[in-house]
Motif scaffolding. Structure first.
Motif: not given
Lengths: 305, 357
Positions: B322-347
């Motif tokens: 359960x811990x591993x599954x949740x951590x993985x899902x959240x890490x995948x979701x965090x990729x989205x936020x990371x690319x969002x932050x990067x886009x905003x920085x570039x803009x």
């Protein structure tokens, strides 16, 4: 004997039919539902819990649809709206689903002293039709989920190839830009078909727990979700192909069970029969040429690109 | 600090924290207060040498399976079959070790076994790569299915040729100390295999980023047809990549059989293939990042086990998944936020430039 073998084959094909047809519809929009193994498992678990707690298999299957859809929804949100990798997300969800079922089985039932049992769905004989020699006992002496799938097969084909909804579904996988320009929400279409795959995958999972074994174990799906996934590929993203593929697999599985039951283990190792469907997948993947892969399979859609 | 690296550390940290908190909330359902349980588990890890050693012990095979996925991923190939390649490595490790133990010096035995587990895993991988290269078979499906085939083979062998001499259970005889990987730290179970894993991870990094072969693999990964145009034979690269990827997973068989279990049993380490995939994602397929992510997963494993053993609490073992599954899902979701932050920085950067002109 051959009749009971074929009847068995059809029974074992049923969940694969639900799973692979769901996968066909979803993949036609460009969504590989790689979470299908987890959806099956959650369906099996939800079906078991619903049936065990209420005593009604019908409610159990509704519950399986709900848990399957829930799993698919998480997958859809992450892959479609957050645009993350489909294979990667699916794997994570499959791990989570395994942990989730085992954990909540424990939360709900503690550590039972004897395995929890439910009554599996009974075979229903269709009046008149089941009296036809050979065909009757094979096709018309099955459980309700198998009867339901008889309707789903032509319905899915009709939906995909004869309706405007089907046209939208297929275009979404081939040319999402055009669909978008036509004023249709691409990601919305994809999310809906993923949810549909959750409903059907949930039923498929429930077939193992509610429909057949009457119990739940964490390893009861054992890669069958992946086989449904493979059948979708091998069936060339067409419900007709999926039916042919499933029949082959169901038959292999029935032979495996049959050989074990007559003590074929003394001639061939049982493990060979267990591995047979998987070996068959590899062989068919290699043999199958001229795939008609949806152009945007596995590619997230965003307007800026 | 580079803004990108900062984002990566912050978002990963938040994702891991979110995963752990959610798992903690799940404990409430069993009427267990997660805070003292987590606290006790963490204190044990920090203060108890044996437990700390176990964190690295559990991380060792995960480093290999994660590298296996990450390596193929660099060539834009999916090797989902690390579990099967690991099993193949384990089968070879136990079979060869049982034959050679006592007959050759330990160091020679270990080197032979190590090499053969690599070959065993590698051949399964190369077979998948071959089907991909010459029959355009979907490597995702084939590698997935190969695990189930190898699993059946392993169960068969455990029941027949490799069955213990007592003949009671489907498991092999235990290895004598001659065939064990030497311990790294007294008072722990940690063995030299951990060092091997780290060296292999560094080696994979060098291979990928500092050698012509690594360059070709990455070129095929980013654009196979462009690579083909520039004279890189992509089919050959597919087979080589899959061989190496399989060999990496096979090595885990060596460290687990000769280093930890000293025998082969049914359902041996059944989750390390998929956990490896999760780790590779967490580390963004970076070999050095994989070392750290594996240690994190090793720690989650140990925390889960500690919780399960705590007197009077009764946390089920499935909390680990359960811990591993949740951590993985959240890490995948965090990729989205990371690319969002990067886009905003570039803009913002572009806007600043436009204003400056």
């Amino acid at each position: 004997m051959i009749v009971s073998l074929l009847s068995r084959a059809l029974m074992m094909s049923t969940p694969l039919l639900y799973g692979s047809i769901a996968e066909v519809i979803a993949e036609r929009t460009g969504m590989m539902v790689t979470a299908i193994e987890g959806i099956f498992l959650m369906g099996a678990w939800g079906g078991f819990v619903g049936t065990y707690l209420t005593g009604s298999a019908f409610i159990g299957i509704l519950m399986a649809m709900a848990t399957g859809t829930m799993t698919a929804a998480i997958y859809g949100i992450v892959c479609i709206f957050l645009k993350q990798h489909q294979v990667v997300t699916g794997t994570a969800i499959n791990i989570l689903a395994a942990g989730f079922c085992t954990y909540f089985q424990r939360v709900l039932f503690g550590i039972p002293t004897s395995p929890l049992k439910i009554d599996p769905l009974s075979q229903i004989a269709i009046p008149v039709l089941s009296k036809i020699p050979v065909i009757g006992p094979i096709f018309f002496y099955q459980n309700s989920l198998t009867y339901l799938v008889y309707f789903i097969i032509p319905l899915s084909y009709f939906l995909l190839f004869r309706t405007s909804i089907g046209l939208i579904i297929r275009s979404t996988g081939e040319n999402p830009e055009a669909v978008d320009v036509a004023g249709i929400n691409v990601n919305g279409v994809r999310f809906v078909v993923v949810l549909l795959a959750g409903v059907m995958g949930g039923v498929a999972g429930a077939f193992y727990s509610v429909g057949y074994l009457g119990m739940f174990t964490t390893n009861m799906i054992g890669g069958r979700g992946w086989i449904a996934f493979a059948i979708c590929f091998l069936g060339n993203w067409n419900p007709k192909g999926a039916v042919i593929g499933t029949v082959v697999f169901g038959f292999t599985e029935a032979i495996a069970i049959y050989m074990q039951s007559i003590g074929g283990g003394s001639y061939f190792p049982n493990e060979l029969f267990i591995a047979l469907p998987y070996i068959l997948t590899i062989v068919l993947t290699v043999c199958r040429k001229n795939f008609n892969v949806p152009a945007k399979l596995g590619v997230a859609y965003s307007k800026e690109n | 600090m580079n803004a990108k690296i900062r984002d990566m550390i912050v978002t990963n940290f938040l994702a891991i924290a979110a995963g752990l908190i959610l798992s903690g909330l799940m404990l409430l359902l069993l009427k267990i207060n997660p805070i003292p349980v987590f606290k006790e588990a963490l204190t044990t890890i920090i203060t108890d040498k044996y437990t700390l050693g176990d964190v690295f012990l559990k991380a060792t095979p995960l480093i290999f399976t994660a590298l296996s996925f990450a390596f193929a991923f660099k060539a834009n190939l999916f090797n989902i079959g690390a579990q099967g390649q690991f099993y193949m490595g384990s089968i070879v490790a136990i079979a060869v070790s049982l034959q050679l133990q006592g007959k050759v010096p330990t160091i020679v035995l270990l080197m032979i076994v190590f090499a053969l587990t690599m070959v065993a895993g590698g051949l399964i991988g190369a077979f998948i790569g071959f089907l991909k290269a010459h029959y355009n078979a979907n490597e995702f499906l084939v590698s997935m299915m190969s695990t189930y085939v190898v699993l059946a083979l392993m169960n068969y062998l455990l029941r027949t040729f490799l069955k213990e001499s007592k003949g009671e259970y489907p498991q092999t005889d235990a290895l004598t100390r001659d065939a064990w990987i030497p311990n790294l730290l007294d008072g722990t179970r940690l063995h030299v295999g951990f060092i091997v894993a780290i060296l292999v991870a560094i080696g994979v990094w060098i291979l990928l980023y500092k050698t012509p072969l690594g360059y070709r693999i990455r070129a095929v990964g980013s654009n196979a047809s462009a690579a083909e145009m520039s004279g890189i034979p992509s089919k050959k690269i597919y087979i080589i990549t899959f061989f190496i990827s399989g060999a990496l997973a096979g090595m885990a068989g060596f460290t687990e059989v000769n280093g930890v279990q000293h025998m082969l049993i049914q359902d041996f380490n059944s989750g390390i293939g998929s956990a490896g995939l999760g780790i590779a994602i967490l580390a963004n397929a970076n070999p050095i990042g994989i070392i750290f992510a594996s240690i994190l997963f090793g720690a989650l494993n140990v925390i889960g086990n500690l919780m399960g053993r705590m007197p009077g609490v009764n946390v089920p073992a499935s909390i680990v998944d359960l811990m591993q599954g949740f951590v993985m899902i959240f890490v995948i979701v965090s990729y989205f936020f990371r690319s969002y932050l990067e886009n905003r920085r570039e803009k913002l950067k572009l806007q600043k430039k436009a204003v400056g002109e």
